[in-house]
Scaffold this motif. Structure first.
Motif, PDB file in Angstrom:
ATOM      1  N   HIS A  34       0.834  -1.210   0.000  1.00  0.00           N
ATOM      2  CA  HIS A  34       0.000   0.000   0.000  1.00  0.00           C
ATOM      3  C   HIS A  34       0.865   1.254   0.000  1.00  0.00           C
ATOM      4  N   HIS A  35       1.832   1.323   0.913  1.00  0.00           N
ATOM      5  CA  HIS A  35       2.677   2.520   1.009  1.00  0.00           C
ATOM      6  C   HIS A  35       3.665   2.612  -0.157  1.00  0.00           C
ATOM      7  N   TYR A  36       4.112   1.477  -0.655  1.00  0.00           N
ATOM      8  CA  TYR A  36       4.966   1.497  -1.848  1.00  0.00           C
ATOM      9  C   TYR A  36       4.219   2.124  -3.021  1.00  0.00           C
ATOM     10  N   ALA A  37       2.963   1.704  -3.216  1.00  0.00           N
ATOM     11  CA  ALA A  37       2.178   2.246  -4.321  1.00  0.00           C
ATOM     12  C   ALA A  37       1.867   3.729  -4.115  1.00  0.00           C
ATOM     13  N   ARG A  38       1.644   4.129  -2.879  1.00  0.00           N
ATOM     14  CA  ARG A  38       1.401   5.559  -2.621  1.00  0.00           C
ATOM     15  C   ARG A  38       2.619   6.395  -3.022  1.00  0.00           C
ATOM     16  N   TYR A  39       3.791   5.890  -2.706  1.00  0.00           N
ATOM     17  CA  TYR A  39       5.009   6.612  -3.078  1.00  0.00           C
ATOM     18  C   TYR A  39       5.182   6.628  -4.591  1.00  0.00           C
ATOM     19  N   ALA A  40       4.964   5.461  -5.220  1.00  0.00           N
ATOM     20  CA  ALA A  40       5.220   5.346  -6.657  1.00  0.00           C
ATOM     21  C   ALA A  40       4.166   6.043  -7.500  1.00  0.00           C
ATOM     22  N   LEU A  41       2.929   6.133  -7.010  1.00  0.00           N
ATOM     23  CA  LEU A  41       1.848   6.707  -7.816  1.00  0.00           C
ATOM     24  C   LEU A  41       1.508   8.147  -7.449  1.00  0.00           C
ATOM     25  N   GLU A  42       1.739   8.550  -6.198  1.00  0.00           N
ATOM     26  CA  GLU A  42       1.270   9.864  -5.753  1.00  0.00           C
ATOM     27  C   GLU A  42       2.393  10.769  -5.244  1.00  0.00           C
ATOM     28  N   HIS A  43       3.319  10.223  -4.476  1.00  0.00           N
ATOM     29  CA  HIS A  43       4.375  11.074  -3.925  1.00  0.00           C
ATOM     30  C   HIS A  43       5.411  11.436  -4.984  1.00  0.00           C
ATOM     31  N   ALA A  44       5.908  10.455  -5.690  1.00  0.00           N
ATOM     32  CA  ALA A  44       6.902  10.684  -6.749  1.00  0.00           C
ATOM     33  C   ALA A  44       6.569   9.767  -7.914  1.00  0.00           C
ATOM     34  N   PRO A  45       5.595  10.147  -8.742  1.00  0.00           N
ATOM     35  CA  PRO A  45       5.147   9.268  -9.831  1.00  0.00           C
ATOM     36  C   PRO A  45       6.291   8.854 -10.745  1.00  0.00           C
TER      37      PRO A  45
END
Length: 392
Positions: free
Chosen positions: A91-102
């Motif tokens: 979940h947090h990996y995807a948040r970083y990869a998709l929203e924090h630093a796409p």
């Protein structure tokens, strides 16, 4: 599988769980500024709650899996902890990869899709925890259809969850690329699975009613912790402030995991009936004493000061100070009633010396044991005169 391989497997799963928890914490700190649409609480509170619950299950699981490898309970807890840590990390990996630093990390969308349903992988394990506790066997063959039905519903959920139509679980702006099944179908099967889990939980009550001796003690530990967990879920969810509920919820899960560990490993060392009874009575007496003290202080302050705020506070403080010795005396009386003289070691030793001093020679050991029993306020002495004399 040899004992060495089982031990390495258990510790390996626990180590992977810890690694994923550490990775989740790092990613949660990096993405803390991004609001989480699935939770109304702060990122730190969510992180602590999830990490505490997962770590407790992992520790208890690996402890049981290595100490009692033939009992599946430890392996089930270890598996649940690993699945939940995987869900948090992805979940947090995807948040970083998709929203924090796409685009900064590979496979962001695939990881987000996987995170939206991989928690369902723990569903087949949950009914088995209830059905197989504490010895790894079903209560009776009659429970086999219930277990198969719960396992079947769990497997169907695992298969259909990746195919649910609509947005991804943690990313409402991204539609599920493999969505085929209407959400109402998944919800209906989920409700059926929840009811079957409740039926499996009833197996614990059936075992408790039929169990005797050590097994009954095991079940009482887990039943008491389970009641605490359920009570917090109901009371906390509907009547407590959300922040307090979020703080208490992981603690009750930790208590439940600890109760499982005690029940499987150390249940012969404790009498849960005495612990529950005395804890309830002591808590009630302490609450009653505190309520009487506060009520008397408040009424005394009102009577002495009238309705003015400043004098009322001063009068209440004066009455409270005056009642403090009485409250302390009542508290000592409650402690002595439930716990004997263990709260006052000097008095306990003095009373023990008096017992021994007046006892005749042949009854010296019996007098010593009786003095100890009275000092700690044990329910029943576990000896008798003839037994002691015979053993001597």
């Amino acid at each position: 599988m040899s004992s060495g391989i089982r031990t390495w497997t258990a510790w390996g799963l626990c180590a992977l769980t810890v690694v994923q928890l550490v990775g989740t914490a790092i990613l949660a700190v990096l993405t803390r500024a991004i609001p989480d649409p699935t939770s109304s609480h702060s990122w730190l509170l969510n992180l602590v709650d999830n990490s505490l619950i997962t770590a407790a299950l992992a520790i208890v699981g690996v402890l049981l899996a290595t100490r009692r490898p033939a009992n599946p309970i430890g392996w089930l807890l270890t598996g649940v902890a690993f699945v939940w840590s995987t869900n948090d990390f992805t979940h947090h990996y995807a948040r970083y990869a998709l929203e924090h630093a796409p685009g900064s990390l590979p496979a962001g969308l695939a990881t987000g899709w996987f995170a939206s349903w991989n928690y369902a992988l723990a569903f087949p394990l949950l009914p088995l925890l209830f059905l197989l506790f504490p010895d790894g066997r079903l209560p009776s063959p009659r429970w086999r259809p219930v277990g198969w039905a719960a396992a079947g519903a769990a497997v169907v959920l695992v298969v259909l969850s990746p195919l649910r139509l609509g947005p991804l679980e943690y990313f409402p702006t991204i539609r599920n690329p493999t969505g085929l099944v209407p959400p109402v179908v998944v919800i209906a099967i989920g409700l059926s699975f929840a009811l079957l889990c409740c039926a499996c939980a009833a197996a614990l009550l059936v075992r408790l009613r039929q169990a005797r001796g050590d097994e009954r003690q095991q079940l009482k530990w887990v039943s008491a912790a389970g009641i605490l967990l359920a009570a917090e879920g109901v009371v906390g969810g509907f009547f407590l402030p959300s922040r307090i509920h979020e703080l208490l919820s992981p603690l009750t899960v930790v208590a439940f995991a600890a109760a499982i560990a005690v029940a499987v490993l150390k249940y012969r060392l404790y009498d849960i009936d005495v612990i529950i009874r005395r804890s309830v009575v002591y808590g009630s007496l302490t609450a009653a004493i505190a309520a009487l003290y506060l009520m008397a202080a408040a009424l005394g302050g009102v009577a002495l000061s009238g309705r003015a705020a400043g004098p009322g506070i001063a009068a209440a403080l004066a009455v409270a100070l005056g009642l403090a010795p009485a409250r302390a005396w009542l508290q000592r009386a409650a402690d002595r009633l439930l716990y004997g003289e263990r709260r006052d070691p000097l008095q306990a030793v003095t009373r023990l010396g008096d017992h021994v001093a007046v006892a005749p020679g042949p009854d010296l050991l019996a007098a010593l044991l009786t003095g100890v029993q009275q000092a700690v306020n044990a329910a029943e002495p576990a000896w008798s005169g003839p037994m002691i004399a015979g053993s001597a």
